[in-house]
Scaffold this active site. Structure first.
Site, PDB file in Angstrom:
ATOM      1  CG  ASN A  13      -7.575 -12.644  -5.303  1.00 12.66           C
ATOM      2  OD1 ASN A  13      -7.300 -13.366  -6.255  1.00 12.66           O
ATOM      3  ND2 ASN A  13      -7.403 -11.324  -5.335  1.00 12.66           N
ATOM      4  CE  LYS A  15      -4.006 -10.666  -4.003  1.00 17.17           C
ATOM      5  NZ  LYS A  15      -3.420  -9.504  -3.359  1.00 17.17           N
ATOM      6  CG  HIS A  99      -7.871  -7.346  -6.615  1.00 16.30           C
ATOM      7  ND1 HIS A  99      -6.614  -6.812  -6.557  1.00 16.30           N
ATOM      8  CD2 HIS A  99      -8.077  -8.011  -5.452  1.00 16.30           C
ATOM      9  CE1 HIS A  99      -6.069  -7.160  -5.393  1.00 16.30           C
ATOM     10  NE2 HIS A  99      -6.930  -7.882  -4.709  1.00 16.30           N
ATOM     11  CD  GLU A 101      -3.046  -7.591  -6.337  1.00 16.74           C
ATOM     12  OE1 GLU A 101      -3.420  -8.617  -6.916  1.00 16.74           O
ATOM     13  OE2 GLU A 101      -2.729  -7.558  -5.134  1.00 16.74           O
ATOM     14  CD  GLU A 171      -9.289  -7.028  -1.434  1.00 13.58           C
ATOM     15  OE1 GLU A 171      -9.119  -8.075  -0.812  1.00 13.58           O
ATOM     16  OE2 GLU A 171      -8.784  -6.812  -2.547  1.00 13.58           O
ATOM     17  N   GLY A 177      -1.197  -7.119   0.716  1.00 11.87           N
ATOM     18  CA  GLY A 177       0.120  -7.722   0.529  1.00 11.87           C
ATOM     19  C   GLY A 177       1.231  -7.000   1.264  1.00 11.87           C
ATOM     20  CB  SER A 217      -2.473  -7.781   5.616  1.00 13.80           C
ATOM     21  OG  SER A 217      -1.599  -7.305   4.606  1.00 13.80           O
TER      22      SER A 217
HETATM   23  P1  13P Z   1      -3.406 -10.128   1.005  1.00 13.28           P
HETATM   24  O1  13P Z   1      -4.314 -10.924   1.916  1.00 13.28           O
HETATM   25  O2  13P Z   1      -2.256 -10.910   0.489  1.00 13.28           O
HETATM   26  O3  13P Z   1      -3.030  -8.816   1.629  1.00 13.28           O
HETATM   27  O4  13P Z   1      -4.289  -9.781  -0.279  1.00 13.28           O
HETATM   28  C1  13P Z   1      -5.550  -9.249  -0.101  1.00 13.28           C
HETATM   29  C2  13P Z   1      -6.216  -9.202  -1.408  1.00 13.28           C
HETATM   30  O5  13P Z   1      -5.845  -8.453  -2.280  1.00 13.28           O
HETATM   31  C3  13P Z   1      -7.323 -10.135  -1.645  1.00 13.28           C
HETATM   32  O6  13P Z   1      -7.988  -9.831  -2.822  1.00 13.28           O
END
Ligand code: 13P
Length: 255
Positions: A13, A15, A99, A101, A171, A177, A217
Site C-alpha cells: 500500500n 499510500k 484503511h 487512515e 491492521e 507506520g 510495520s
Molecule cells: P506500514 O507498513 O508503513 O506500517 O503501513 C501499514 C499499512 O497501513 C498498510 O496498509
C-alpha cells in the site's frame, strides 16, 4: 493444515507516495526481482494517478495492480471521487477499502466501508478490506469486539460467492507506520478471531478459503515470523513496500 488451502497475498500500500515516473522505475526494478515467484500473489496498491503507468509496467509479469479507495456510487455529482468502473477500465484488479487512515482522516465509517465493498465487488474488483483496533481499544480489552464488528458490518449483504473476492487485512492502528509491529502471536490471535467471525457469517469452508493478511510495520526482518502463523496469509505493507529490496524479501518470506 488449513493454511495450505490459501495462497498468500503480499500487497504493498503505497499510500500518498510515488509519481507515475517513479512508479515505472520501481516496477521495472521489482519485476526482475520477483519474476517466477508464484507461491504468493503480489499486488501494488498505488495512488490513482499511478495506476495506468503501473498497469502498463506490470503487464506480462506476476505483479498485479490495485487502488487505495473507491467511491460507492456508480457515477454522479461526487466531485473528486473515482468509481469502480473507472478503476476497472484502466486495469486495476484490486482496491483497498476501509484503511484506518481513511477512517481517521477522511470520515470513513463501517457503513461506507460496506457500501464501497459492495460497489467494488459488484463491479468485479477484488477487495482488500481493512479492519483493526486503536491502541486505547486494545488497552480496554475490546479488540475482539471492535474487529468483529468492523468485519460484520463491512460484509453486510456480501454473498458467499462475492466473499471469494475479499481479502481481509488485519491492521492494528497502533502498529501502522509506528515501527511497532504486533507480535506474531498477537497477529495470529486476531486473524484467527476474524476467521471465526467469517465462519459464523458464512461456513467454515468459506472461512478456511479466505485470505487474511496482517499489516502494520511488517518489514524485511519480521515478515517471515508473522507469515509463518497459521492464520496469517500474507501482508499489507506500507513503508517497506516502497523499496524493491525490502518488498522482495517479504515476497520471499511468503514463498
Ligand atoms: P506500514 O507498513 O508503513 O506500517 O503501513 C501499514 C499499512 O497501513 C498498510 O496498509
Amino acid at each position: 493444515m488449513n493454511k495450505n488451502l490459501r495462497k498468500p497475498v503480499i500487497a504493498g500500500n503505497w499510500k500518498m507516495n510515488m509519481t507515475p515516473a517513479k512508479t515505472a522505475a520501481f516496477i521495472e526494478e521489482l519485476k526482475v526481482k520477483v519474476a517466477g515467484k508464484n507461491e504468493c500473489d503480489i499486488v501494488l496498491c498505488v495512488p490513482y494517478v499511478d495506476i495506468q503507468t503501473a498497469v502498463a509496467s506490470a503487464k506480462g509479469t506476476n505483479v498485479k495492480i490495485g487502488a487505495q479507495n473507491v467511491h460507492f456510487k456508480e457515477s454522479g455529482a461526487y466531485t473528486g471521487e473515482i468509481s469502480a468502473e473507472m478503476l476497472l477500465e484502466i486495469g486495476a484488479e484490486y482496491v483497498v477499502i476501509g484503511h484506518s487512515e481513511r477512517r481517521q482522516y477522511f470520515g470513513e465509517t463501517d457503513e461506507t466501508v460496506n457500501l464501497r465493498t459492495l460497489a467494488a465487488l459488484n463491479a468485479g474488483l477484488k477487495v482488500i478490506l481493512c479492519v483493526g483496533e486503536m491502541l486505547d481499544e486494545r488497552e480496554l480489552g475490546i479488540t475482539e469486539e471492535i474487529v468483529s464488528m468492523q468485519t460484520k458490518i463491512a460484509l453486510k449483504d456480501v454473498s458467499a460467492e462475492m466473499l471469494k473476492n475479499v481479502i481481509i487485512a488485519y491492521e492494528p492502528v497502533w502498529a501502522i507506520g509506528t515501527g511497532k509491529t504486533a507480535t506474531a502471536e498477537q497477529a495470529e490471535e486476531v486473524c484467527a478471531i476474524i476467521r471465526n467471525v467469517i465462519a459464523k457469517l458464512y461456513t467454515k469452508a468459506d472461512a478456511d478459503a479466505t485470505v487474511i493478511q496482517y499489516g502494520g510495520s511488517m518489514n524485511a526482518k519480521n515478515a517471515s515470523e508473522l507469515l509463518s502463523k497459521e492464520n496469517v496469509d500474507g501482508g499489507l505493507i506500507g513503508g517497506a513496500s516502497l523499496k524493491t529490496e525490502d518488498f522482495t524479501i517479504i515476497v520471499d518470506a511468503a514463498q
